[in-house]
Design an enzyme around this catalytic site. Structure first.
Site, PDB file in Angstrom:
ATOM      1  N   PHE A 139      30.156 -11.521  29.282  1.00  0.00           N
ATOM      2  CA  PHE A 139      30.582 -11.670  27.738  1.00  0.00           C
ATOM      3  C   PHE A 139      30.086 -12.611  27.297  1.00  0.00           C
ATOM      4  O   PHE A 139      30.039 -13.959  27.576  1.00  0.00           O
ATOM      5  CB  PHE A 139      32.044 -11.783  27.904  1.00  0.00           C
ATOM      6  CG  PHE A 139      32.651 -11.653  26.464  1.00  0.00           C
ATOM      7  CD1 PHE A 139      32.546 -10.549  25.756  1.00  0.00           C
ATOM      8  CD2 PHE A 139      32.886 -12.896  25.754  1.00  0.00           C
ATOM      9  CE1 PHE A 139      33.182 -10.641  24.474  1.00  0.00           C
ATOM     10  CE2 PHE A 139      33.360 -12.998  24.412  1.00  0.00           C
ATOM     11  CZ  PHE A 139      33.469 -11.688  23.852  1.00  0.00           C
ATOM     12  N   ASP A 224      26.081 -20.184  29.822  1.00  0.00           N
ATOM     13  CA  ASP A 224      27.233 -19.919  29.005  1.00  0.00           C
ATOM     14  C   ASP A 224      28.426 -20.662  29.306  1.00  0.00           C
ATOM     15  O   ASP A 224      29.053 -20.341  30.064  1.00  0.00           O
ATOM     16  CB  ASP A 224      27.392 -18.408  28.489  1.00  0.00           C
ATOM     17  CG  ASP A 224      28.266 -18.362  27.318  1.00  0.00           C
ATOM     18  OD1 ASP A 224      29.298 -19.229  27.376  1.00  0.00           O
ATOM     19  OD2 ASP A 224      28.643 -17.225  27.002  1.00  0.00           O
ATOM     20  N   LYS A 253      35.260 -23.227  22.788  1.00  0.00           N
ATOM     21  CA  LYS A 253      36.602 -22.815  23.188  1.00  0.00           C
ATOM     22  C   LYS A 253      37.284 -24.257  23.250  1.00  0.00           C
ATOM     23  O   LYS A 253      38.031 -24.561  22.206  1.00  0.00           O
ATOM     24  CB  LYS A 253      37.034 -22.185  24.522  1.00  0.00           C
ATOM     25  CG  LYS A 253      36.313 -20.754  24.395  1.00  0.00           C
ATOM     26  CD  LYS A 253      37.095 -19.767  25.279  1.00  0.00           C
ATOM     27  CE  LYS A 253      37.085 -18.196  24.977  1.00  0.00           C
ATOM     28  NZ  LYS A 253      35.875 -17.472  25.067  1.00  0.00           N
TER      29      LYS A 253
HETATM   30  C1  LIG Z   1      34.927 -16.754  24.261  1.00  0.00           C
HETATM   31  C2  LIG Z   1      33.479 -16.671  24.891  1.00  0.00           C
HETATM   32  C3  LIG Z   1      32.494 -16.530  24.011  1.00  0.00           C
HETATM   33  C4  LIG Z   1      32.692 -16.278  22.539  1.00  0.00           C
HETATM   34  O1  LIG Z   1      33.168 -17.128  21.848  1.00  0.00           O
HETATM   35  P1  LIG Z   1      33.755 -17.153  20.301  1.00  0.00           P
HETATM   36  O2  LIG Z   1      34.275 -18.467  19.854  1.00  0.00           O
HETATM   37  O3  LIG Z   1      34.646 -16.076  20.470  1.00  0.00           O
HETATM   38  O4  LIG Z   1      32.542 -16.401  19.605  1.00  0.00           O
HETATM   39  C5  LIG Z   1      31.198 -16.369  24.440  1.00  0.00           C
HETATM   40  N1  LIG Z   1      31.002 -16.744  25.885  1.00  0.00           N
HETATM   41  C6  LIG Z   1      32.060 -16.787  26.676  1.00  0.00           C
HETATM   42  C7  LIG Z   1      31.660 -16.989  28.009  1.00  0.00           C
HETATM   43  C8  LIG Z   1      33.094 -16.813  26.288  1.00  0.00           C
HETATM   44  O5  LIG Z   1      34.287 -16.858  27.077  1.00  0.00           O
END
Ligand SMILES: *Cc1c(COP(=O)(O)O)cnc(C)c1O
Length: 398
Positions: A139, A224, A253
């Site tokens: 994701f 990420d 986050k």
């Molecule tokens: C939450 C998340 C995102 C997206 O972040 P947003 O602030 O909602 O755009 C991308 N990568 C990972 C691994 C995430 O947990």
């Protein structure tokens, strides 16, 4: 307004992307607890989906936000911003990155990472290198490019045709990755613990092999760390567990404890590819968000929250595994630090989540059979014991 009125107004005016939400509206929080408008107390074991790392209303964060808001919320990055420079310096000092760029969300940070990878090769005279390989079940966000990067059909199907230039491979399979690389590939992007698809840590050997393969093939490794970063897994950044360093990593986050922020962090040789005019952001790096980020990072280091996440995470997983001995419905417990997934042997995750809610505990669910826990990093053993007891009662009542 009472909850019913809020729900009616929401269903009339808000775009229906969240469907039937959990029927509660929180008024304030304190530590690891949230308090609803009807006066009930909830233990927050989801932490705003890994955002509220310091818990709620941490005095250091509240003070930083309030005093900065009184002085200056926004002024544009056309001018120098002290907290922006300080937060960038601090992140560079505690990580493998040399330079940082701030934006407003995780997806935007990943967009920036992918743009940086492309422009890096363009400026090296290799414009044919634009492809990015990511993992299935990953994701990476909800924008068009990050949806294309995300290896889950449900996020992609409604938005086809997808942005070109992405390939997805099975995790922990180095041969599959090798086979997917061609002359157009510029980078590999991955989470080290896949969060949104059910909390799956990657194998250490695999990640090290990916790092070596990127070296061999001249590809950039983008990690990420949006969910895994900022102490969540028991280290400040998850790549520290794996003994590798990415060329680029992204944060969001927990970075400013709930004030919107994202960060793109890179090694000097890569970061240099961004020159004046190549990238930008109106809100990104504003004084408010950066002051909040500074307060979060300082507090994390002062209060040794990554260490606490490591200790509490292993205690928590130990207690959950003990619970699984008496409750056969738990078929597995996995995770890293305070990023924990409880695998159920039956499709009862939503029911367990709802029953825990009824008892005053907030958790997440993934699909039909995984309970997901992302509590604030300030959590202690007593909080964990209270939760494990409640979960035991809920499982016994099924
Ligand atoms: C939450 C998340 C995102 C997206 O972040 P947003 O602030 O909602 O755009 C991308 N990568 C990972 C691994 C995430 O947990």
């Amino acid at each position: 307004m009472d909850l019913k009125e809020i729900m009616e107004m929401d269903s009339r005016y808000y775009m229906n992307t969240f469907g039937q939400r959990t029927p509660v509206c929180f008024e304030y929080g304190q530590g690891i607890c949230l308090y609803s408008s009807d006066g009930r107390k909830y233990y927050d074991f989801l932490g705003g989906i890994a955002v509220n790392a310091l818990g709620h209303a941490h005095p250091a964060l509240v003070e930083a936000v309030c005093s900065q808001a009184r002085k200056l919320i926004h002024c544009s990055s056309l001018y120098y911003i002290e907290s922006q420079a300080r937060l960038a310096k601090m992140l560079a000092e505690v990580s493998c990155a040399d330079r940082v760029f701030f934006c407003n969300s995780g997806a935007e940070a990943n967009e920036g990472a992918m743009k940086l990878a492309r422009i890096y090769f363009k400026k090296k005279g290799m414009p044919e290198k634009y492809g990015i390989i990511t993992l299935r079940d990953s994701f990476h966000g909800r924008t068009l490019a990050t949806v294309a990067a995300t290896g889950q059909e449900k996020y992609q199907k409604p938005y086809e045709p997808l942005m070109p230039g992405f390939r997805h491979v099975q995790k922990n399979d180095i041969e599959a990755l090798k086979a997917a690389i061609d002359d157009t590939t510029c980078a590999v992007m991955m989470e080290l613990v896949q969060g949104e698809s059910g909390v799956h840590p990657l194998d250490r050997d695999y990640v090290q092999a990916v790092r070596r393969l990127c070296e061999e093939k001249g590809l950039l490794l983008i990690i990420d760390e949006i969910q895994t970063g900022m102490g969540r897994t028991g280290k400040l950044f998850a790549y520290e567990h794996y003994g590798v360093e990415p060329d680029i990593f992204t944060l969001a986050k927990a970075l400013a404890g709930g004030v919107p922020i994202g960060a793109l962090c890179a090694k000097e040789s890569v970061a240099r590819a961004f020159e004046p005019g190549d990238h930008g952001s109106t809100f990104g790096g504003n004084p408010l968000a950066c002051s909040a980020g500074l307060a979060v990072l300082r507090t994390m280091l002062d209060e040794k929250l990554p260490e606490n996440a490591e200790k509490m995470g292993s205690y928590f997983m130990g207690e959950l595994k003990r619970l699984s001995e008496t409750h056969g419905i738990i078929s597995g417990v996995r995770g890293l630090g305070l990023m924990i997934g409880i695998q159920l042997a039956q499709d009862k995750a939503v029911e367990v989540k709802n029953r825990l809610f009824g008892r005053g505990f907030l958790v997440g669910s993934v699909g039909t059979s995984v309970i997901r826990l992302l509590p604030p990093l300030i959590i202690n053993k007593d909080d964990i014991d209270i939760f494990v007891r409640a979960l035991g009662d809920v499982l016994a009542s099924l």
